[in-house]
Scaffold this active site. Structure first.
Site, PDB file in Angstrom:
ATOM      1  N   ASP A 151       1.421  -1.411  -0.234  1.00 20.97           N
ATOM      2  CA  ASP A 151       0.105   0.288  -0.091  1.00 20.97           C
ATOM      3  C   ASP A 151       1.282   1.191  -0.471  1.00 20.97           C
ATOM      4  O   ASP A 151       1.612   1.619   1.051  1.00 20.97           O
ATOM      5  CB  ASP A 151      -1.035   0.105   1.397  1.00 20.97           C
ATOM      6  CG  ASP A 151      -2.125   1.286   1.363  1.00 20.97           C
ATOM      7  OD1 ASP A 151      -1.880   2.281   0.443  1.00 20.97           O
ATOM      8  OD2 ASP A 151      -2.751   1.453   2.302  1.00 20.97           O
ATOM      9  N   TYR A 181      -6.935  15.756  -7.793  1.00 21.03           N
ATOM     10  CA  TYR A 181      -6.609  14.514  -8.494  1.00 21.03           C
ATOM     11  C   TYR A 181      -6.072  15.539  -9.181  1.00 21.03           C
ATOM     12  O   TYR A 181      -4.517  14.853  -9.826  1.00 21.03           O
ATOM     13  CB  TYR A 181      -7.763  14.145  -9.296  1.00 21.03           C
ATOM     14  CG  TYR A 181      -7.621  12.709 -10.088  1.00 21.03           C
ATOM     15  CD1 TYR A 181      -6.886  11.502  -9.392  1.00 21.03           C
ATOM     16  CD2 TYR A 181      -7.060  12.819 -11.827  1.00 21.03           C
ATOM     17  CE1 TYR A 181      -6.320  10.805 -10.328  1.00 21.03           C
ATOM     18  CE2 TYR A 181      -6.689  12.146 -12.865  1.00 21.03           C
ATOM     19  CZ  TYR A 181      -6.659  10.674 -12.387  1.00 21.03           C
ATOM     20  OH  TYR A 181      -6.359  10.112 -12.562  1.00 21.03           O
ATOM     21  N   LYS A 201      -1.754  15.213  -9.329  1.00 21.81           N
ATOM     22  CA  LYS A 201      -0.874  14.713 -10.564  1.00 21.81           C
ATOM     23  C   LYS A 201      -0.309  15.546 -10.822  1.00 21.81           C
ATOM     24  O   LYS A 201       1.581  15.411 -11.725  1.00 21.81           O
ATOM     25  CB  LYS A 201      -1.796  14.209 -11.894  1.00 21.81           C
ATOM     26  CG  LYS A 201      -2.520  13.253 -11.770  1.00 21.81           C
ATOM     27  CD  LYS A 201      -1.398  11.494 -11.101  1.00 21.81           C
ATOM     28  CE  LYS A 201      -2.741  10.047 -11.531  1.00 21.81           C
ATOM     29  NZ  LYS A 201      -2.141   9.460 -11.505  1.00 21.81           N
ATOM     30  N   VAL A 226      -9.286   6.452 -20.899  1.00 21.34           N
ATOM     31  CA  VAL A 226      -8.246   4.737 -20.922  1.00 21.34           C
ATOM     32  C   VAL A 226      -9.710   3.945 -20.649  1.00 21.34           C
ATOM     33  O   VAL A 226     -10.086   3.805 -19.241  1.00 21.34           O
ATOM     34  CB  VAL A 226      -6.750   4.794 -20.459  1.00 21.34           C
ATOM     35  CG1 VAL A 226      -6.227   2.992 -20.763  1.00 21.34           C
ATOM     36  CG2 VAL A 226      -6.185   5.325 -21.034  1.00 21.34           C
ATOM     37  N   THR A 248      -9.854   1.087 -18.442  1.00 22.85           N
ATOM     38  CA  THR A 248      -9.543   0.323 -16.669  1.00 22.85           C
ATOM     39  C   THR A 248     -11.041  -0.259 -16.375  1.00 22.85           C
ATOM     40  O   THR A 248     -11.887   0.984 -16.324  1.00 22.85           O
ATOM     41  CB  THR A 248      -8.919   0.803 -17.090  1.00 22.85           C
ATOM     42  OG1 THR A 248      -9.128   2.069 -16.124  1.00 22.85           O
ATOM     43  CG2 THR A 248      -7.226   1.334 -17.760  1.00 22.85           C
TER      44      THR A 248
HETATM   45  N1  NAD Z   1      -7.454   5.334 -17.232  1.00 20.47           N
HETATM   46  C1  NAD Z   1      -7.827   6.357 -17.458  1.00 20.47           C
HETATM   47  O1  NAD Z   1      -8.511   6.697 -18.535  1.00 20.47           O
HETATM   48  C2  NAD Z   1      -6.441   7.090 -16.497  1.00 20.47           C
HETATM   49  C3  NAD Z   1      -6.816   8.937 -17.783  1.00 20.47           C
HETATM   50  C4  NAD Z   1      -5.361   9.195 -16.625  1.00 20.47           C
HETATM   51  C5  NAD Z   1      -4.997   8.840 -15.711  1.00 20.47           C
HETATM   52  N2  NAD Z   1      -4.788   7.528 -15.063  1.00 20.47           N
HETATM   53  C6  NAD Z   1      -3.362   7.254 -14.751  1.00 20.47           C
HETATM   54  O2  NAD Z   1      -3.474   5.536 -14.752  1.00 20.47           O
HETATM   55  C7  NAD Z   1      -2.744   4.760 -13.658  1.00 20.47           C
HETATM   56  C8  NAD Z   1      -3.472   3.400 -14.027  1.00 20.47           C
HETATM   57  O3  NAD Z   1      -4.917   3.553 -13.314  1.00 20.47           O
HETATM   58  P1  NAD Z   1      -5.794   2.682 -14.118  1.00 20.47           P
HETATM   59  O4  NAD Z   1      -6.313   3.414 -15.154  1.00 20.47           O
HETATM   60  O5  NAD Z   1      -5.566   2.101 -14.623  1.00 20.47           O
HETATM   61  O6  NAD Z   1      -6.725   2.029 -13.002  1.00 20.47           O
HETATM   62  P2  NAD Z   1      -7.166   1.045 -12.290  1.00 20.47           P
HETATM   63  O7  NAD Z   1      -7.806   0.738 -10.783  1.00 20.47           O
HETATM   64  O8  NAD Z   1      -7.644  -0.596 -12.785  1.00 20.47           O
HETATM   65  O9  NAD Z   1      -5.659   0.615 -11.264  1.00 20.47           O
HETATM   66  C9  NAD Z   1      -5.142   0.819 -10.583  1.00 20.47           C
HETATM   67  C10 NAD Z   1      -4.382  -0.045  -9.861  1.00 20.47           C
HETATM   68  O10 NAD Z   1      -3.902   0.894  -8.736  1.00 20.47           O
HETATM   69  C11 NAD Z   1      -4.123   0.119  -7.079  1.00 20.47           C
HETATM   70  N3  NAD Z   1      -3.869   1.287  -6.265  1.00 20.47           N
HETATM   71  C12 NAD Z   1      -4.483   1.954  -5.864  1.00 20.47           C
HETATM   72  N4  NAD Z   1      -4.301   2.631  -5.176  1.00 20.47           N
HETATM   73  C13 NAD Z   1      -2.805   2.123  -4.267  1.00 20.47           C
HETATM   74  C14 NAD Z   1      -1.676   1.870  -3.215  1.00 20.47           C
HETATM   75  N5  NAD Z   1      -2.789   2.952  -2.187  1.00 20.47           N
HETATM   76  N6  NAD Z   1      -1.151   1.419  -3.530  1.00 20.47           N
HETATM   77  C15 NAD Z   1      -0.645   0.386  -4.375  1.00 20.47           C
HETATM   78  N7  NAD Z   1      -1.339  -0.144  -4.827  1.00 20.47           N
HETATM   79  C16 NAD Z   1      -2.192   1.011  -5.219  1.00 20.47           C
HETATM   80  C17 NAD Z   1      -5.049  -0.335  -7.547  1.00 20.47           C
HETATM   81  O11 NAD Z   1      -5.473  -0.895  -6.384  1.00 20.47           O
HETATM   82  C18 NAD Z   1      -5.618  -0.947  -9.147  1.00 20.47           C
HETATM   83  O12 NAD Z   1      -4.880  -2.283  -9.414  1.00 20.47           O
HETATM   84  C19 NAD Z   1      -3.245   5.771 -12.136  1.00 20.47           C
HETATM   85  O13 NAD Z   1      -2.070   6.849 -11.774  1.00 20.47           O
HETATM   86  C20 NAD Z   1      -4.443   6.178 -12.582  1.00 20.47           C
HETATM   87  O14 NAD Z   1      -4.573   8.159 -12.125  1.00 20.47           O
HETATM   88  C21 NAD Z   1      -6.186   6.788 -15.511  1.00 20.47           C
END
Ligand code: NAD
Length: 267
Positions: free
Chosen positions: A61, A155, A159, A188, A190
């Protein structure tokens, strides 16, 4: 050349998981960390089946203590060797209007997206410097960091702060041959965006010049490139990964623009 070690944090889901699997297929040794132990289950076997030269999962974590992150890195060093690549996909998306959100909202979001990423970068970079073989760090930002985002101030701020940290770290680690870059995804597909309605997805697609959401594998490909020899002189960059969304500044609906130009030409 012996296989290099990658530590992917946030590897249980979405872009982090796709990145871990891509690096495995490319023959890396992969340590996959996440706070979600349930979704980590079975991933080490999947990574090995995908081609990893070695694999392990570890619960972690990032919002915990610096000591727990250091202990996790030490475990990776002991079991696979010092990480040469650190990829931090872990992040939380939590909305809240600035005038409504309380302090704990800011702490939760900054605690992972900023402080957590800093903890991971410092712990892994110390191991890289000690190993003396250079290295790569890739942190997940967001295209929200490039402007403001109503309803998501914490957020966007988390970032943007993390990007400034990453650029500073790139300067400090340059002499050790370690590059530090961030990637700025747009939308993206996800679990993080799982709450979007079909109407919202359609509206978003119309804003994206390439006309589609990103896939987790789009991020994995960019990380694989940033970890390759070809990317050895890229550092301190915040790289858009958004189908052209930032470049379009919200005016990407080419169908509408074509129709307007046709109207104007017919006048
Ligand atoms: N999906 C999008 O459209 C998008 C857009 C811009 C940025 N992002 C960024 O991309 C990154 C990946 O996101 P994603 O879309 O794959 O999301 P996701 O929710 O599928 O995966 C995020 C992962 O991070 C883990 N996580 C969260 N808090 C944590 C912590 N304190 N310690 C350890 N693990 C932790 C979660 O358990 C999860 O497995 C993130 O940083 C997110 O902010 C995502």
């Amino acid at each position: 050349m012996r296989p290099r070690v990658a530590l992917v944090i946030g590897a249980a889901s979405g872009m982090g998981r796709a990145t871990a699997l891509r690096l495995a297929a490319d023959g890396w040794k992969v340590a996959a960390a996440d706070r979600d132990e349930e979704r980590l289950a079975g991933l080490a076997e999947q990574l090995e089946a995908a081609g990893a030269a070695g694999a392990m999962t570890l619960p972690l974590d990032l919002a915990g203590s610096a000591a727990s992150v250091e202990a996790a890195v030490a475990e990776v060093v002991e079991r696979l060797g010092p990480p040469w690549l650190l990829a931090v996909a872990a992040g939380v998306l939590e909305g809240g209007l600035a005038l409504d959100a309380d302090e704990t909202h800011w702490q939760r979001v900054l605690g992972v997206n900023f402080h957590g990423v800093v903890r991971a970068n410092v712990a892994a970079a110390r191991a890289m410097v000690a190993a003396g073989e250079g290295g790569r760090i890739v942190n997940w930002s967001s295209n929200n960091a490039a402007g403001g985002t109503a309803g998501y101030a914490a957020y966007a701020a988390s970032k943007a702060a993390m990007e400034a940290f990453s650029r500073s770290l790139a300067m400090e680690l340059g002499p050790d041959g370690i590059t530090v870059n961030t990637i700025r995804p747009g939308s993206v597909r996800t679990p993080m965006l799982g709450a979007l309605t079909q109407a919202e997805i359609d509206a978003e697609n119309a804003r994206i010049p390439l006309g589609r959401f990103g896939e987790p594998e789009d991020a994995a490909g960019l990380v694989a490139f940033l970890a390759s020899d070809d990317a050895g002189w890229i550092s301190g960059a915040d790289i858009p990964l958004d189908g052209g969304t930032l470049a379009a500044r919200g005016r990407a609906n080419v169908q509408q623009i074509r129709a307007r130009l046709a109207r104007e030409a017919g006048r």
